[in-house]
Design an enzyme around this catalytic site. Structure first.
Site, PDB file in Angstrom:
ATOM      1  N   ARG A 119     -13.794  -4.206  -6.823  1.00  0.00           N
ATOM      2  CA  ARG A 119     -14.134  -4.719  -5.045  1.00  0.00           C
ATOM      3  C   ARG A 119     -15.839  -4.451  -4.828  1.00  0.00           C
ATOM      4  O   ARG A 119     -15.870  -3.042  -4.475  1.00  0.00           O
ATOM      5  CB  ARG A 119     -13.303  -3.946  -4.697  1.00  0.00           C
ATOM      6  CG  ARG A 119     -12.258  -4.729  -4.941  1.00  0.00           C
ATOM      7  CD  ARG A 119     -10.935  -4.182  -3.390  1.00  0.00           C
ATOM      8  NE  ARG A 119      -9.079  -4.176  -3.890  1.00  0.00           N
ATOM      9  CZ  ARG A 119      -8.918  -5.313  -4.064  1.00  0.00           C
ATOM     10  NH1 ARG A 119      -8.926  -6.528  -3.692  1.00  0.00           N
ATOM     11  NH2 ARG A 119      -7.519  -5.176  -4.211  1.00  0.00           N
TER      12      ARG A 119
ATOM     13  N   ASN B 276      -0.867  -4.420   6.931  1.00  0.00           N
ATOM     14  CA  ASN B 276      -0.221  -4.465   5.854  1.00  0.00           C
ATOM     15  C   ASN B 276       0.995  -4.944   5.013  1.00  0.00           C
ATOM     16  O   ASN B 276       1.186  -5.708   4.325  1.00  0.00           O
ATOM     17  CB  ASN B 276       0.416  -2.830   5.489  1.00  0.00           C
ATOM     18  CG  ASN B 276      -0.535  -1.882   5.253  1.00  0.00           C
ATOM     19  OD1 ASN B 276      -1.976  -1.861   4.976  1.00  0.00           O
ATOM     20  ND2 ASN B 276      -0.165  -0.434   5.647  1.00  0.00           N
TER      21      ASN B 276
ATOM     22  N   HIS C 180      -9.337  -2.539 -14.363  1.00  0.00           N
ATOM     23  CA  HIS C 180     -10.196  -1.394 -12.887  1.00  0.00           C
ATOM     24  C   HIS C 180     -10.627  -0.299 -13.238  1.00  0.00           C
ATOM     25  O   HIS C 180     -10.611   0.901 -11.755  1.00  0.00           O
ATOM     26  CB  HIS C 180      -8.056  -1.321 -12.614  1.00  0.00           C
ATOM     27  CG  HIS C 180      -7.615  -0.903 -11.554  1.00  0.00           C
ATOM     28  ND1 HIS C 180      -7.926   0.196 -11.034  1.00  0.00           N
ATOM     29  CD2 HIS C 180      -7.853  -1.478 -10.025  1.00  0.00           C
ATOM     30  CE1 HIS C 180      -7.679   0.594  -9.846  1.00  0.00           C
ATOM     31  NE2 HIS C 180      -7.404  -0.547  -9.299  1.00  0.00           N
TER      32      HIS C 180
ATOM     33  N   TYR D  76     -12.100   5.995   2.424  1.00  0.00           N
ATOM     34  CA  TYR D  76     -11.377   6.454   1.297  1.00  0.00           C
ATOM     35  C   TYR D  76     -11.582   7.221   0.876  1.00  0.00           C
ATOM     36  O   TYR D  76     -12.979   8.440   0.196  1.00  0.00           O
ATOM     37  CB  TYR D  76     -11.078   5.434   0.121  1.00  0.00           C
ATOM     38  CG  TYR D  76     -10.760   3.790   0.107  1.00  0.00           C
ATOM     39  CD1 TYR D  76     -10.545   3.218   1.464  1.00  0.00           C
ATOM     40  CD2 TYR D  76     -10.079   3.253  -0.459  1.00  0.00           C
ATOM     41  CE1 TYR D  76     -10.025   2.105   1.656  1.00  0.00           C
ATOM     42  CE2 TYR D  76      -9.802   1.612  -1.099  1.00  0.00           C
ATOM     43  CZ  TYR D  76      -9.466   1.496   0.929  1.00  0.00           C
ATOM     44  OH  TYR D  76      -9.016  -0.043   0.656  1.00  0.00           O
TER      45      TYR D  76
ATOM     46  N   ARG E 233      -7.502  -9.039  -6.041  1.00  0.00           N
ATOM     47  CA  ARG E 233      -7.020  -9.891  -4.790  1.00  0.00           C
ATOM     48  C   ARG E 233      -7.455  -9.444  -3.502  1.00  0.00           C
ATOM     49  O   ARG E 233      -7.301  -9.285  -3.202  1.00  0.00           O
ATOM     50  CB  ARG E 233      -5.647  -9.534  -5.356  1.00  0.00           C
ATOM     51  CG  ARG E 233      -4.824 -10.373  -3.985  1.00  0.00           C
ATOM     52  CD  ARG E 233      -3.208  -9.751  -3.828  1.00  0.00           C
ATOM     53  NE  ARG E 233      -2.352  -9.732  -4.422  1.00  0.00           N
ATOM     54  CZ  ARG E 233      -1.697  -8.944  -5.241  1.00  0.00           C
ATOM     55  NH1 ARG E 233      -1.366  -7.699  -4.486  1.00  0.00           N
ATOM     56  NH2 ARG E 233      -0.855  -9.494  -6.367  1.00  0.00           N
TER      57      ARG E 233
ATOM     58  N   HIS F 153      -6.799   8.188  -1.402  1.00  0.00           N
ATOM     59  CA  HIS F 153      -7.224   7.891  -2.774  1.00  0.00           C
ATOM     60  C   HIS F 153      -7.228   7.448  -3.736  1.00  0.00           C
ATOM     61  O   HIS F 153      -7.079   7.790  -4.904  1.00  0.00           O
ATOM     62  CB  HIS F 153      -8.411   6.451  -2.507  1.00  0.00           C
ATOM     63  CG  HIS F 153      -8.426   4.509  -3.421  1.00  0.00           C
ATOM     64  ND1 HIS F 153      -9.156   5.144  -3.827  1.00  0.00           N
ATOM     65  CD2 HIS F 153      -7.313   3.572  -3.250  1.00  0.00           C
ATOM     66  CE1 HIS F 153      -9.107   3.210  -4.673  1.00  0.00           C
ATOM     67  NE2 HIS F 153      -8.427   2.855  -3.948  1.00  0.00           N
TER      68      HIS F 153
ATOM     69  N   ARG G 277       0.786   8.514  -2.023  1.00  0.00           N
ATOM     70  CA  ARG G 277       0.694   7.620  -1.015  1.00  0.00           C
ATOM     71  C   ARG G 277       1.869   6.749  -0.748  1.00  0.00           C
ATOM     72  O   ARG G 277       2.094   7.461   0.377  1.00  0.00           O
ATOM     73  CB  ARG G 277      -0.707   7.424  -0.504  1.00  0.00           C
ATOM     74  CG  ARG G 277      -0.484   6.958   0.744  1.00  0.00           C
ATOM     75  CD  ARG G 277      -2.215   5.906   0.694  1.00  0.00           C
ATOM     76  NE  ARG G 277      -1.820   5.044   0.340  1.00  0.00           N
ATOM     77  CZ  ARG G 277      -2.682   4.666  -0.751  1.00  0.00           C
ATOM     78  NH1 ARG G 277      -3.986   4.495  -1.130  1.00  0.00           N
ATOM     79  NH2 ARG G 277      -2.115   2.529  -1.096  1.00  0.00           N
TER      80      ARG G 277
END
Length: 671
Positions: A358, A44, A418, A450, A388, A579, A551
Site C-alpha cells: 500500500r 469498518n 504481502h 499504525y 484491496r 498492527h 486485535r
C-alpha cells in the site's frame, strides 16, 4: 457462535468492531477522539458489507444450512444492536458535548427558520448545480453508485398523481457538513438536510409527501484470473471501473420510509437479494471525522514522534555496525525515508529491491526509488496490484516508476505479495547487503497511526536469503515443487513459514513434557488458520503457557478445559491501530523472537508471499520484550476475549497501565 473448537471469523470481527464502538462510548476519551471512533466504526462496517457480508449472505441463501443461516442472522442482529448503541452515544454524549463547546450540530432536528436565508444562499450558489434527478418507474435505467448517498423523494403532482424521484447527495464534491455562524454559536448542518430544506425549488408546483435518505453498498471483490499476464495493470484498471457495479449487498434506508417507496427502490434497482437494513436518518457517518470543529482539549494530547536515530555519519554506517529498529508511530519515520534516500545517492550502492503493498498517495519512498534509478542504480520494485481499495493508487505509482527506469514486477493473480521488505546491494568488503524488514507497509502516511516494527540490518546470511527471494519473485509466478529455495533464517509463506511455526510450537510442547519452562507469546492482527490453532490447543494440553494479543479476528476459543485452559487472548484498542506481528518462543530460556508481515490466516499462510524474520541483536530483542511486556500488563485499554467471544474488560488491582502511553514513555526515556 462457536463449535467449541473455532469461533466464526465474521462474528469475531464484529466483536472487534464492537470494541471500537466501546471507545466511542467512553467519557474518559476526548470528544473529537470519540467522534473519530464512531467514524472508524462506521467505515469498518461499510467495508464489512462490501467484502464479507456478500459471502455470508450467499452462503445463507445457497446452502440452506441452518448453521450458515444462524451466522447471517446473528451478524445482522449484532449490527442492528451496535447501530442502536452508535445512535445512543451520538445523541446522548456527542451532541451535548459539542453544545458545550458552542457547536449546535443539527442531528435529527430541523434547520431553524433564522438560518433559512443563509441555507438557501448556499444551496443556490454551491449545491443546486450538482444535483441530478432520476424518476423512479419501470423505465428507469439509472444505476446507483456504490456507497454514495441518495434521497428518495415521494411527490404528488396535480390530479393526485404520485411520482417518485431519486436525487444524489453530492458529498463526493462538497463537504458533508456546512458550518455557519449565529449569535448564540455555530451551527453544523448535514448537506442532505440543506437539500431537504430546499426541495421546493427542485419540484415547483408539486406537493412533497416525504424525502428519505438511502445508500446501497456493493460487493467490492475483483474478479481476477490468471491469464492477465503482462497486461495485468490494464486489466485491473478496467475491473476497478466496474467495482462499483458489483452485487448489491446492503440497502440502508431511513426510518419512516413508506413501504411503497421502499419496495419501489428494491424492485427498480434489483435489490431483492441485498440485506435491507433500517439505519438512522443519516448514513455514511464515517464522515463524522471531518466535522468542522477544533480545540486543544477535544483531542488526545500530542505525542511527537521520537527521533531515535541521531548519529554521526550515515545511517548506512550505523546499520553496518549494528542492527537497529524503528517502532512506529512512537518513533519518527524519517529513519525509513533516510534508508531509501541514502540508497538513492550512495555511490557504493549498485542495486535496490523492495516490495510495495500500500503506497502513500504522496510517497517519498517512491520518489527516492525513482531518483535511484535515474542515478544509474538497478532498481526493482514488486508492486502488489491486488491490495484491496489501493489498486488504483498502486497502478499510478507503478506507471510513474516504470516511466523513470524502475523495473516493475507484478505477481501472478493467484498470489499476493504481502511481505514488507527492502534490500540494498552495494560495493562493500564485509557487508555487501543492507536490509529493511517490517511488520507493516512501507507507507509514511499509515506509519503515523499504525504500530509497527521495522528492522534495519546488515546480517549477510539473512539478506542473502532475501536476495534469493527477490530473484524468485521476479519470475512472477506461484511457487512450484521444483523451486529449491532454502531458508534457514527467514520464514517465507509458500515455502517454510507454516512448517517452521509448527516446529517452534512442537519444541515448546516437548519442553513442557520434559518439565522444562515452556511458553509462547504471540501478537498479531488476525488468527484464523485451523492447523496452527489446533497445534496451539495441543501445546495448551501439554502445559505450554501462552499469551496471545489478537486485535481483530480470533477463531481460537480460549480458556476451555482440556483444550485451551493455558491460553489467554487479549485485544487492545487505543489511539493507535495495533498492527505489528510478534512471535516469542521461550525455548527453555534461549528465546527465539520473530517479527513479520504474516497473520495466521488462510490467505496469509496459503495464498500470499509473507516474510517473518528473526531478531538476533540483543538490544533490539530487549526493546521488543519490554514493549510486549507493557502490552501484556495493559489493564486500561485491554480486554479479554472470552470463551463466549465477547470483550471482557481486564480488571485487576495492579497499578493502571495504558500500554501505548507506557511504550511512548519507555522509548522517550531511552532517547
Amino acid at each position: 457462535m462457536t463449535d467449541n473448537l473455532f469461533f466464526n471469523r465474521d462474528i469475531s470481527w464484529l466483536y472487534f468492531n464492537e470494541r471500537v464502538l466501546q471507545e466511542a462510548a467512553k467519557n474518559t476519551v476526548p470528544l473529537m477522539e470519540r467522534i473519530r471512533f464512531l467514524s472508524i466504526y462506521s467505515s469498518n462496517l461499510d467495508e464489512f458489507y462490501r467484502v464479507r457480508m456478500p459471502l455470508v449472505a450467499l452462503q445463507n441463501n445457497r446452502d440452506n444450512n441452518p448453521e450458515e443461516q444462524s451466522v447471517y442472522n446473528q451478524a445482522t442482529a449484532m449490527v442492528n444492536q451496535q447501530l442502536q448503541t452508535f445512535g445512543q452515544v451520538l445523541i446522548s454524549d456527542i451532541l451535548p458535548g459539542l453544545q458545550k463547546l458552542g457547536y449546535h450540530f443539527l442531528y435529527h432536528e430541523p434547520i431553524p427558520e433564522k438560518l433559512s436565508a443563509t441555507i438557501q444562499q448556499y444551496f443556490f450558489t454551491q449545491v443546486a448545480g450538482l444535483i441530478q434527478l432520476v424518476s423512479l418507474n419501470n423505465e428507469t435505467v439509472f444505476f446507483p453508485e456504490n456507497n454514495q448517498l441518495y434521497m428518495a423523494v415521494q411527490l404528488e403532482e396535480k390530479e393526485d398523481r404520485e411520482k417518485m424521484v431519486l436525487l444524489n447527495i453530492p458529498c463526493n464534491v462538497l463537504p458533508r457538513f456546512y458550518k455557519t455562524e449565529a449569535a448564540e454559536g455555530q451551527y453544523i448542518i448535514f448537506l442532505e438536510d440543506i437539500i431537504r430544506a430546499n426541495l421546493r425549488h427542485l419540484f415547483p408546483g408539486m406537493e412533497i409527501k416525504g424525502a428519505y435518505n438511502i445508500k446501497i453498498t456493493r460487493d467490492a471483490e475483483l474478479n481476477l484470473v490468471d491469464e492477465y499476464g503482462d497486461d495485468q495493470a490494464e486489466k485491473i484498471e478496467g475491473q476497478l471501473a466496474e467495482r462499483d457495479l458489483g452485487f448489491a449487498s446492503r440497502l440502508l434506508y431511513e426510518p419512516g420510509i413508506p413501504l411503497r417507496l421502499l419496495y419501489g427502490v428494491i424492485s427498480i434497482f434489483n435489490l431483492q437479494k441485498a440485506s435491507v437494513v433500517q439505519g438512522g436518518k443519516h448514513h455514511n457517518l464515517k464522515d463524522l471525522a471531518s466535522l468542522p470543529i477544533n480545540g486543544s482539549t477535544i483531542s488526545y494530547p500530542p505525542w511527537p514522534a521520537l527521533q531515535n536515530m541521531k548519529m554521526p555519519g550515515t545511517l548506512f554506517d550505523h546499520i553496518t555496525a549494528t542492527d537497529a529498529v524503528v517502532h512506529t508511530p512512537y518513533q519518527s519515520y524519517d529513519t525509513i525515508l533516510r534508508f531509501f534516500n541514502e540508497a538513492s545517492i550512495d555511490p557504493a550502492v549498485q542495486e535496490v529491491y523492495t516490495t510495495l503493498y500500500r503506497v502513500a498517495s504522496d510517497s517519498r519512498i517512491v520518489q527516492a526509488l525513482i531518483s535511484a534509478a535515474k542515478n544509474g542504480k538497478k532498481v526493482m520494485v514488486l508492486v502488489e496490484l491486488k491490495a484491496r481499495f489501493d489498486e488504483a493508487n498502486n497502478i499510478n505509482w507503478a506507471k510513474r516508476m516504470k516511466a523513470n527506469g524502475v523495473k516493475i514486477v507484478y505477481t501472478d493473480n493467484a498470489i499476493k505479495v504481502h511481505a514488507k521488505i527492502a534490500l540494498v546491494k552495494r560495493k562493500h568488503r564485509t557487508h555487501p547487503y543492507l536490509g529493511l524488514l517490517a511488520t507493516g507497509n512501507l507507507n509514511e502516511s499509515t506509519a503515523r497511526f499504525y504500530t509497527d516494527h521495522i528492522l534495519l540490518t546488515s546480517h549477510t546470511a539473512m539478506l542473502t536469503e532475501m536476495e534469493q527471494l527477490f530473484g524468485f519473485l521476479a519470475k512472477k509466478r506461484k511457487p512450484q515443487a521444483e523451486d529449491q529455495l532454502i531458508f534457514k533464517h527467514l520464514l517465507v509463506a509458500q515455502f517454510n513459514l507454516h512448517s517452521r511455526f509448527m516446529e517452534l510450537i512442537d519444541r515448546e510442547i516437548e519442553n513442557a513434557k520434559s518439565g522444562l519452562p515452556a511458553s509462547i507469546i504471540i501478537k498479531m492482527n488476525n488468527l484464523e488458520e485451523e492447523t496452527l490453532i489446533r497445534k496451539l490447543y495441543e501445546a495448551s494440553n501439554a502445559g505450554v503457557h501462552m499469551q496471545l494479543i489478537v486485535r481483530g479476528i480470533c477463531r481460537l476459543v480460549p480458556g476451555v478445559m482440556a483444550q485451551s485452559e493455558n491460553i489467554s487472548v487479549r485485544r487492545i484498542v487505543d489511539r493507535y491501530l495495533e498492527h505489528g506481528r510478534v512471535f516469542i518462543f521461550s525455548n527453555n530460556g534461549d528465546e527465539e523472537i520473530y517479527l513479520g508481515s504474516a497473520d495466521w490466516m488462510n490467505r496469509n499462510i496459503y495464498r500470499r508471499i509473507e516474510v517473518c524474520f528473526p531478531v538476533y541483536d540483543a538490544a533490539v530483542r530487549e526493546e521488543l520484550k519490554q514493549i510486549i511486556s507493557l502490552q501484556i500488563r495493559d489493564n486500561t485499554q485491554s480486554v479479554w476475549i472470552e470463551a463466549t467471544m465477547k470483550n471482557k474488560p481486564v480488571q485487576d488491582d495492579r497499578e493502571p497501565v495504558r500500554s501505548q502511553q507506557a511504550i511512548y514513555q519507555y522509548l522517550q526515556n531511552k532517547q
